[in-house]
Design a protein around this motif. Structure first.
Motif, mmCIF file in Angstrom:
data_model
loop_
_atom_site.group_PDB
_atom_site.id
_atom_site.type_symbol
_atom_site.label_atom_id
_atom_site.label_comp_id
_atom_site.label_asym_id
_atom_site.label_seq_id
_atom_site.Cartn_x
_atom_site.Cartn_y
_atom_site.Cartn_z
ATOM 1 N N GLY A 1 -10.749 45.736 -26.874
ATOM 2 C CA GLY A 1 -11.945 45.790 -26.041
ATOM 3 C C GLY A 1 -12.103 44.528 -25.211
ATOM 4 O O GLY A 1 -12.459 44.581 -24.024
ATOM 5 N N ARG A 2 -11.807 43.383 -25.814
ATOM 6 C CA ARG A 2 -11.859 42.113 -25.088
ATOM 7 C C ARG A 2 -10.740 42.044 -24.046
ATOM 8 O O ARG A 2 -10.927 41.475 -22.958
ATOM 9 N N ASP B 1 -9.616 44.643 -22.441
ATOM 10 C CA ASP B 1 -10.096 45.487 -21.339
ATOM 11 C C ASP B 1 -11.045 44.706 -20.432
ATOM 12 O O ASP B 1 -10.988 44.832 -19.199
ATOM 13 N N GLU B 2 -11.931 43.925 -21.034
ATOM 14 C CA GLU B 2 -12.858 43.114 -20.235
ATOM 15 C C GLU B 2 -12.097 42.101 -19.396
ATOM 16 O O GLU B 2 -12.418 41.877 -18.220
ATOM 17 N N LEU B 3 -11.080 41.474 -20.001
ATOM 18 C CA LEU B 3 -10.291 40.487 -19.269
ATOM 19 C C LEU B 3 -9.494 41.152 -18.152
ATOM 20 O O LEU B 3 -9.358 40.591 -17.054
ATOM 21 N N THR B 4 -9.005 42.354 -18.409
ATOM 22 C CA THR B 4 -8.267 43.085 -17.378
ATOM 23 C C THR B 4 -9.151 43.344 -16.167
ATOM 24 O O THR B 4 -8.719 43.193 -15.015
ATOM 25 N N GLY B 5 -10.400 43.725 -16.410
ATOM 26 C CA GLY B 5 -11.332 43.926 -15.307
ATOM 27 C C GLY B 5 -11.534 42.659 -14.503
ATOM 28 O O GLY B 5 -11.635 42.686 -13.268
ATOM 29 N N LYS B 6 -11.586 41.535 -15.203
ATOM 30 C CA LYS B 6 -11.753 40.247 -14.532
ATOM 31 C C LYS B 6 -10.547 39.925 -13.659
ATOM 32 O O LYS B 6 -10.685 39.424 -12.536
ATOM 33 N N ARG C 1 -10.508 42.045 -10.511
ATOM 34 C CA ARG C 1 -11.495 41.604 -9.515
ATOM 35 C C ARG C 1 -10.950 40.477 -8.636
ATOM 36 O O ARG C 1 -11.443 40.264 -7.522
ATOM 37 N N THR D 1 -7.802 33.665 -20.626
ATOM 38 C CA THR D 1 -8.987 33.581 -19.761
ATOM 39 C C THR D 1 -8.970 32.294 -18.956
ATOM 40 O O THR D 1 -9.312 32.284 -17.759
#
Length: 321
Positions: free
Chosen positions: A190-191, A193-198, A201, A309
């Motif tokens: 899940g983390r 996935d969040e980093l992938t979105g970042k 962007r 990150t």
């Protein structure tokens, strides 16, 4: 002093010899991998990058050992010891990169029959048909980066898959902990996935961005970010194969930087040569941002997400200047 990139791979005969010595070194081991007698699952990883992923999934039910945890260590030139061989043989689970990257570990794992294995490159599914070719090139002291880029820990989707695979293997070794391993892996992915979105962007906020790289270590990260690596192929190939960089290729890189045609230089801080130092120096002189990336976690860093990150933020910040 420049870091050595001499790629001395163990021969099959030397691996067998090391394993024989390793077996003698751990003669008191009962074969269940729990040498400390603390009930924890023993995991051995080739590098601390994969070790950190395993730790995120296994938590306090496992004991993780990474054979390469020195920021200056080079998996290509690492020579396994008898102790390394013994550790791999006595492990419950081993995790390594594969694709020819950490061949020393693949050799040890091949001789450790019955040990559960997770091979990240295999899990990635990237150009699986080319894997044998990649490993063959490594045996000839080459680094395959034409059709295959083995640095899959920079591919976030692969890292998530590896976490799930690790949870499965740990669950086999420790059925009582299976549910916890699965939950930890879900939290980790899940983390991711969040980093992938970042990362995605970055491309949305800086469309059309181009960079040059001293070595294509972060290839998959740049790909996910939609950032084009315009490094001349002759330059990248020469750095990878440790041959002299053609003058034309060096000049082309210098022009790209001096003329402001690239937004940043992505520098593998663990591959330092006079040529790469010159590229970094030119970038600093031209006020072109330099983004350092590494092949292992820096000293004092144990969390994969935090490490990646930081590199993502550095890339985003450089492209925003």
């Amino acid at each position: 002093m420049y870091s050595s990139r001499t790629r001395r791979l163990l021969t099959t005969a030397s691996v067998i010899s090391v394993l024989a010595l390793g077996a003698a070194a751990c003669g008191s081991d009962d074969g269940n991998g729990d040498q400390a007698g603390d009930g924890k699952i023993r995991v051995v990883a080739s590098t601390n990058v994969w070790g950190s992923v395993v730790e995120a999934v296994g938590g306090d039910r496992i004991d993780v050992q990474s054979l390469i945890d020195d920021p200056g260590g080079d998996p290509h030139s690492y020579e396994a010891s008898a102790r390394d061989a013994a550790d791999v043989q006595s492990a419950d689970v081993v995790v390594y990169n594969g694709g020819g990257y950490d061949q020393f570990f693949a050799d040890l794992a091949e001789q450790a029959s019955g040990v559960r294995q997770v091979v990240a490159f295999d899990v990635s599914g990237k150009d699986a048909g080319e894997q044998g070719h990649a490993e063959e090139e490594h045996a000839e002291h080459e680094h395959a980066h034409g059709d295959v880029n083995e640095h899959v820990w920079y591919d976030l989707a692969t890292v998530a898959k590896v976490a799930d695979e690790v949870a499965d293997r740990l669950g086999e070794a420790d059925p009582e902990g299976r549910q916890r391993f699965t939950a930890n892996a879900a939290d980790f992915t899940g983390r991711i996935d969040e980093l992938t979105g970042k990362v995605e962007r970055i491309g949305e906020e800086h469309p059309g961005s181009e960079v040059v790289a001293t070595e294509p270590v972060a290839h998959y990260l740049l790909e996910t970010a939609g950032v084009a690596d315009v490094t001349p192929p002759d330059f990248a190939e020469a750095i990878e194969q440790e041959t002299d960089v053609p003058v034309a290729a060096r000049d082309a890189v210098q022009r790209l930087i001096r003329n402001g045609e690239v937004a940043a230089v992505v520098n593998n801080a663990q591959t330092v040569t006079p040529v790469t130092e010159n590229v970094v120096g030119t970038a600093r002189g031209a006020n072109v941002p330099v983004v350092d990336v590494t092949e292992t976690l820096p000293e004092g860093t144990t969390d994969y997400i935090a490490w990646m990150t930081g590199q993502v933020d550095a890339l985003s910040g450089a492209l925003g200047k």
